[in-house]
Structures are given as C-alpha cells and as structure tokens.
Scaffold this motif. Structure first.
Motif, PDB file in Angstrom:
ATOM      1  N   THR A 265       0.808  -1.149  -0.125  1.00  0.00           N
ATOM      2  CA  THR A 265       0.026   0.141  -0.184  1.00  0.00           C
ATOM      3  C   THR A 265       0.997   1.226  -0.001  1.00  0.00           C
ATOM      4  OG1 THR A 265      -1.853  -1.240   1.197  1.00  0.00           O
ATOM      5  CG2 THR A 265      -1.715   1.299   1.142  1.00  0.00           C
ATOM      6  N   CYS A 268       2.798   1.637  -3.365  1.00  0.00           N
ATOM      7  CA  CYS A 268       1.852   2.026  -4.612  1.00  0.00           C
ATOM      8  C   CYS A 268       1.554   3.506  -4.308  1.00  0.00           C
ATOM      9  CB  CYS A 268       0.883   1.234  -4.533  1.00  0.00           C
ATOM     10  SG  CYS A 268       1.005  -0.244  -5.147  1.00  0.00           S
ATOM     11  N   GLU A 269       1.307   3.985  -2.949  1.00  0.00           N
ATOM     12  CA  GLU A 269       1.195   5.382  -2.885  1.00  0.00           C
ATOM     13  C   GLU A 269       2.232   6.387  -3.185  1.00  0.00           C
ATOM     14  OE1 GLU A 269      -0.057   5.277   1.282  1.00  0.00           O
ATOM     15  OE2 GLU A 269      -2.059   4.971   0.734  1.00  0.00           O
ATOM     16  N   LEU A 285      -6.299   5.355  -7.157  1.00  0.00           N
ATOM     17  CA  LEU A 285      -5.588   4.312  -6.305  1.00  0.00           C
ATOM     18  C   LEU A 285      -6.946   3.732  -5.713  1.00  0.00           C
ATOM     19  CD1 LEU A 285      -2.654   6.003  -4.852  1.00  0.00           C
ATOM     20  CD2 LEU A 285      -2.632   4.505  -6.923  1.00  0.00           C
ATOM     21  N   GLN A 286      -6.884   2.379  -5.594  1.00  0.00           N
ATOM     22  CA  GLN A 286      -8.006   1.755  -4.600  1.00  0.00           C
ATOM     23  C   GLN A 286      -7.069   0.647  -4.018  1.00  0.00           C
ATOM     24  OE1 GLN A 286     -11.300   0.134  -6.875  1.00  0.00           O
ATOM     25  NE2 GLN A 286     -11.870  -0.951  -5.145  1.00  0.00           N
ATOM     26  N   LEU A 287      -6.826   0.953  -2.729  1.00  0.00           N
ATOM     27  CA  LEU A 287      -5.650   0.079  -1.986  1.00  0.00           C
ATOM     28  C   LEU A 287      -6.134  -0.310  -0.642  1.00  0.00           C
ATOM     29  CD1 LEU A 287      -2.399   2.223  -2.859  1.00  0.00           C
ATOM     30  CD2 LEU A 287      -3.302   0.249  -4.095  1.00  0.00           C
ATOM     31  N   CYS A 291      -1.221  -3.705   3.320  1.00  0.00           N
ATOM     32  CA  CYS A 291      -0.997  -4.999   2.625  1.00  0.00           C
ATOM     33  C   CYS A 291       0.559  -5.465   2.441  1.00  0.00           C
ATOM     34  CB  CYS A 291      -1.519  -5.008   0.991  1.00  0.00           C
ATOM     35  SG  CYS A 291      -1.287  -6.461   0.296  1.00  0.00           S
ATOM     36  N   HIS A 322      -5.041  -0.829  -8.242  1.00  0.00           N
ATOM     37  CA  HIS A 322      -5.793  -1.337  -6.991  1.00  0.00           C
ATOM     38  C   HIS A 322      -5.105  -2.515  -6.773  1.00  0.00           C
ATOM     39  CE1 HIS A 322      -8.893  -2.957  -9.962  1.00  0.00           C
ATOM     40  NE2 HIS A 322      -8.947  -3.727  -9.113  1.00  0.00           N
ATOM     41  N   ILE A 323      -5.212  -2.999  -5.555  1.00  0.00           N
ATOM     42  CA  ILE A 323      -4.723  -4.420  -5.100  1.00  0.00           C
ATOM     43  C   ILE A 323      -5.825  -5.235  -4.349  1.00  0.00           C
ATOM     44  CG2 ILE A 323      -3.252  -5.477  -3.105  1.00  0.00           C
ATOM     45  CD1 ILE A 323      -1.399  -2.934  -3.405  1.00  0.00           C
ATOM     46  N   ILE A 332      -2.285  -7.328  -8.266  1.00  0.00           N
ATOM     47  CA  ILE A 332      -2.162  -5.847  -8.412  1.00  0.00           C
ATOM     48  C   ILE A 332      -2.546  -5.616  -9.704  1.00  0.00           C
ATOM     49  CG2 ILE A 332      -0.235  -4.082  -8.546  1.00  0.00           C
ATOM     50  CD1 ILE A 332       1.618  -5.825  -6.673  1.00  0.00           C
TER      51      ILE A 332
END
Length: 406
Positions: A265, A268-269, A285-287, A291, A322-323, A332
């Motif tokens: 998370t 990716c951010e 983003l959809q996290l 994680c 997103h994850i 991912i």
C-alpha cells in the motif's frame, strides 16, 4: 549422473552375487557327481567287507588302505546312519577332494581309501567362466548406454548448423537427465540468438533515429532552440541505452532477489505520487489500509512503475491502480481506458522488443522492453502476469504474486 552411477553399481553388485551363487551351485554339483564305475565298486566292496574278518584282510583283497575310524554311534546324520545300518557303503569327499568309502562292520566304521585322489587345479575353468559371463552381462548393460551417448554426440555435432532438432531418448535411458539439460541449453541458445537478432533490429532503428536528428541539428546555426533540441536527443539516446543495459543485466543474471516484508500500500502510494508529477492522466488508487508481502521492493516497484507508465501512455483519460488479496495470493491490477490489446497479441506483447505499433516513435514509447522486464521480475517472484479487458474499457495488467515467508 548420480542415477547412472547408482544403476551401474547396483547392476554390478547383483551380477557378481547372482553369477557367484549360480556357478557355486554348478561347481558343487560337479564335485559331488560320482563316476559311472562307482556303483559297481560299492557293491563289490560291500560284498567283500561282509566276508572279511578284519580290516587287514579286506585291505589285501582290495589293494586299498582300510582303517577303523569309529564305533558308528555318533557323528552321522540320521539318513546316513540308516544306510550304514543297512550295510551300504557311503562315499565321502575329504577336504582335499579325495574319495573314501565308509561301511559299518560289527558295530564299528571302516574307512576304505582313498579310492580317488583330489586335484588342486580343477577350478580354473570355474573362474574363467565367471569372468566371461560377467563381461557378457556388462556388455549388455553398456550397449543401450553407448547407443544413447552416440545419439547425443550426433546432436552435438549437428547443433552448429541446426538448432531446431530436439534430442529424444527413451524414457528409461540412463542419460535422460543429460538429454533434458541439452534440450534446455538448446532452447536457451535459441532464445539468445533470437534476442540478438531482435536487439540488432531494434537498435539499428532506435539509435539511428536520434543520431540522424542530432547530425541534422549540428548542421544548423547555433541557437538556444538548437541546443535544447540537441539536449533532448541526447537524453533520448541515454534513456534508450540505459533501458537496453538494464534488460541485458536482467537477462544475464540469476535470481538475486533480496526478500523482505514490504507494505505494498505504501509502495503504490509513493509510486503514484512520484508519477503524478509527469505528464499523463491522473492515477486513481484503490488500496487496502495495509498489505504486506515478502518480496524484493526495488524490483517490484520497477515492475509496477513500468505498468503504470505503459497505461498512462496509452490511456485516453483514466488510469487505475488497485490491490486485491486472498489467503494465498496478492493481485495488483493496473487499468486504463485506452484502445486495449487484441486477444492474439496478449502473449506476444510480453516478448522482448515487441511493439504493437511499428513506428517506434518517441511519443508512443521506447524499444519494447518495459513489459518484458515486468514479466521477468514477476517470474523471479514465482508469480504470473495476466492481460485481460479492463472495466475502464482498455487493458488490465494483473500481477498475481504468491504469499510466502522470507
């Protein structure tokens, strides 16, 4: 090779034990076999013994030594004891293979003989036969091995001119592992030769183009615009060479992952924040809140960055990252709303130097190595990459990575 040595030593051990035991039985039967005249002799000796009053008298009649050796009550097996009681003459071989006759007379045992002397060299043929049979069995074992080695030699000799032929050996071949290694080597060499051809084709175009522009710019009068254009072309060449060198390093090294617990998370951010500063559509983003995955953070960030940059390059206005996770894997997803990828191109686009458009223009991308690098990094992490249709209308690239302990 270990299988070959094990098979050979087991075969040799069984052959020696089997041949030794079989020939030993034959030798004992041969030694125990009595000559044809022996039956008539025993009958004659039994008759003379019944008439003789003493061992000396019987010795004079037979011309053989006769001695009293026991009272006949101990030292004999039951079957032989019964035969002695019935007046039969028992043949017995001594330690030196001399033949004697034993009879019972007046409750004592008389020994007559030796009737035939033993010999010291009767077992030469036995040893010769043993080694001949062992050599024959060894030849039968080596013959299929020699055949398979000859096939391997022929393939190696023909390999310089034809790399397409696969070495096929029987499944039970003792060098099946060697044949499999040869076929893997052949596939790797074919792969490297293909990369060489593709690299030559790609570099011949991608390097010549900025070089031609730079040559043209250098002929123009010096100005700020000319220097800026020259600088841009130098940067393009530098980026191209760096990409090619990165791919060469990835292709030439083994798995050198440094696994650690990485918060995907946060990764990716930070990546989205860095890429938002570059031109292109925004990244949605959809996290999950957190994680964690055991992986090499540096290489995995490189793979996600390549996917996001590829999506922004082909998207119209939307890119999403997103994850999703389950107990066994982490997925991912990178989506875009671009034109998408045809079904028959989804496997080919992951190969080195493949571009779905042939212009190789500066605006549409690099040399076709970004997705190949992603595939290699995912392979190192024992994961898989999938290309499907995105809910946004374009393409969806999914990295499926297994959860594992580091």
């Amino acid at each position: 090779m270990r299988r070959l040595l094990t098979h050979f030593y087991v075969f040799l051990l069984l052959a020696i034990i089997g041949l030794g035991w079989s020939l030993e039985q034959v030798w004992r039967d041969y030694q125990a076999e009595l000559p044809p005249w022996f039956s008539a002799l025993t009958q004659s000796v039994s008759s003379l013994t019944a008439q003789a009053e003493s061992p000396e008298q019987l010795s004079e009649q037979l011309g053989l030594a006769v001695a009293v050796v026991g009272d006949g009550r101990v030292g004999w097996p039951e079957a032989e004891q019964r035969r002695l009681e019935q007046g039969e003459a028992l043949p017995v071989f001594s330690a030196d293979q001399s033949l004697y006759l034993y009879l019972k007379k007046n409750d004592v045992i008389w020994r007559i003989g030796p009737i035939a002397d033993g010999t010291d060299s009767t077992n030469y043929w036995y040893h010769l036969l043993f080694f001949v049979l062992l050599a024959l069995l060894t030849t039968l074992w080596i013959r299929p091995l020699a055949r398979d080695l000859h096939s391997l030699e022929n393939h190696l000799n023909a390999f310089a001119t034809d790399q397409s032929q696969t070495l096929k050996l029987p499944k039970r071949s003792l060098i099946q592992g060697l044949a499999n290694s040869f076929n893997r080597m052949r596939n790797q060499i074919q792969h490297l030769l293909g990369l060489q051809r593709e690299l030559t084709s790609a570099v011949s175009h991608d390097l010549r183009t900025p070089l031609a522009r730079m040559k043209f710019i250098l002929e123009m009068p010096d100005s700020p615009e000319v220097r800026e254009a020259l600088s841009e072309n130098v940067e393009e060449m530098e980026s191209l060479v760096e990409t090619l060198l990165d791919y060469a390093r990835l292709e030439g090294q083994e798995e050198l992952l440094e696994l650690s617990a990485v918060n995907l998370t946060e990764l990716c951010e930070n990546l989205a924040e860095k890429l938002e500063q570059l031109p292109g559509p925004p990244i949605a983003l959809q996290l999950p809140d957190q994680c964690t995955l055991a992986c090499d953070g540096h290489y995995l960030e490189r793979a996600i960055q390549n996917l996001v940059q590829n999506a922004r390059r082909h998207a119209v206005s939307k890119v999403a990252l997103h994850i999703e996770s389950d107990p066994k894997q982490i997925h991912i997803h990178v989506d875009d709303d671009g034109p998408g990828i045809a079904e028959h191109e989804k496997e080919r686009v992951l190969q080195p130097f493949v571009r779905l458009e042939t212009s190789r223009s500066r605006q549409s991308g690099g040399v076709g190595l970004g997705l190949t690098i992603v595939a290699r990094i995912v392979e190192w992490h024992q994961g898989r990459i999938h290309i499907t249709q995105s809910p946004l209308g374009g393409s969806r690239f999914t990295l499926s990575l297994p959860r594992r302990n580091h």
